[in-house]
Each structure stands twice: as C-alpha cells, then as structure tokens.
Design a protein around this motif. Structure first.
Motif: not given
Length: 130
Positions: A25-30, A35-39, A46-56
């Motif tokens: 749940e914590r990871i999905l929140g991250e 994902s919602s960062d419109g900036a 995608y790259l940020a999510i990919y890196r996060l999943v690899r770290e977790r």
C-alpha cells in the motif's frame, strides 16, 4: 536465531500478511504520487516509477522472504523497524517473543557514538551501554 513457538508462528503468519499489505500500500501510494505529478513528462514519471519499484524490490526481499520459524524474529524486528506492525499487533505474540524483539530493537536503535578519534579517517565507533 531460534525457532519460535507454534502459537507465535500462527500469529506471525497472519501479521506477516498484514505487514506485506501495508508495505505494498505504501509503495502504491508513492507510485500514485509520482504518476499524478503533472510537472513531469510521461517518460519522466515512468522512469521515476521504474526506479522506485527497483528500489522497493531490494527492500522487500530481506523483510519478507525466507518464511521460516528460524527467521521469524528477524522479520518481526524488520516489520516494527519499518512501521509495518503496530505495538498492539506485536503484543499478540508471547511475552518472551515480545521481550526478545524489544531487546533487539533497543540495541539496533541505540545511537552510535564516536568514542575515540585518532584522525578524521580512523574514528572508532561503538554502541554505548546504558
């Protein structure tokens, strides 16, 4: 580590599932936050999510893998250290197991102090007794 009692093992298996759900749940929140960062562009997100999943994925292995009675105490300590198990949940285990976990976490969380410095590169660190 030693094997835990059958009654503690039953509690452990149930609480391990709750801890895993909390971790996910914590990871999905991250991921939702990224994902919602419109900036950022879709590719940057995608790259940020990919890196996060690899770290977790690196974090999840020592916390949740190796489901054995002999590793249960270590995993319970990890659950508490990572705020994946509440104090109330910890108290569902036998008093002996709770005491073991609390003693381990007290030692682990004890600050490390510099007790002797020979020079900047050779500082001697140790955990100080109470």
């Amino acid at each position: 580590m030693h094997d835990i009692k059958e009654s503690d093992w039953k509690v452990f298996k149930r609480l391990r599932e709750l801890a895993l759900e909390r971790f996910c749940e914590r990871i999905l929140g991250e991921i939702a936050g990224i994902s919602s960062d419109g900036a950022k562009s879709n590719h940057e997100r995608y790259l940020a999510i990919y890196r996060l999943v690899r770290e977790r994925n690196k974090e999840i292995e020592p916390i949740f893998d190796h489901l054995r009675r002999s590793t249960a105490v270590q995993q319970i300590c990890s659950f508490r250290f990572h705020d994946l198990m509440t104090e109330e949940e910890l108290r569902q285990f036998s008093p002996e197991l709770v005491d073991s976990v609390e003693r381990i976490l007290k030692i682990y969380n004890k600050p490390i102090e510099v007790v002797h410095e020979e020079d900047d590169d050779d500082a001697v660190l140790e955990r100080r007794p109470d």
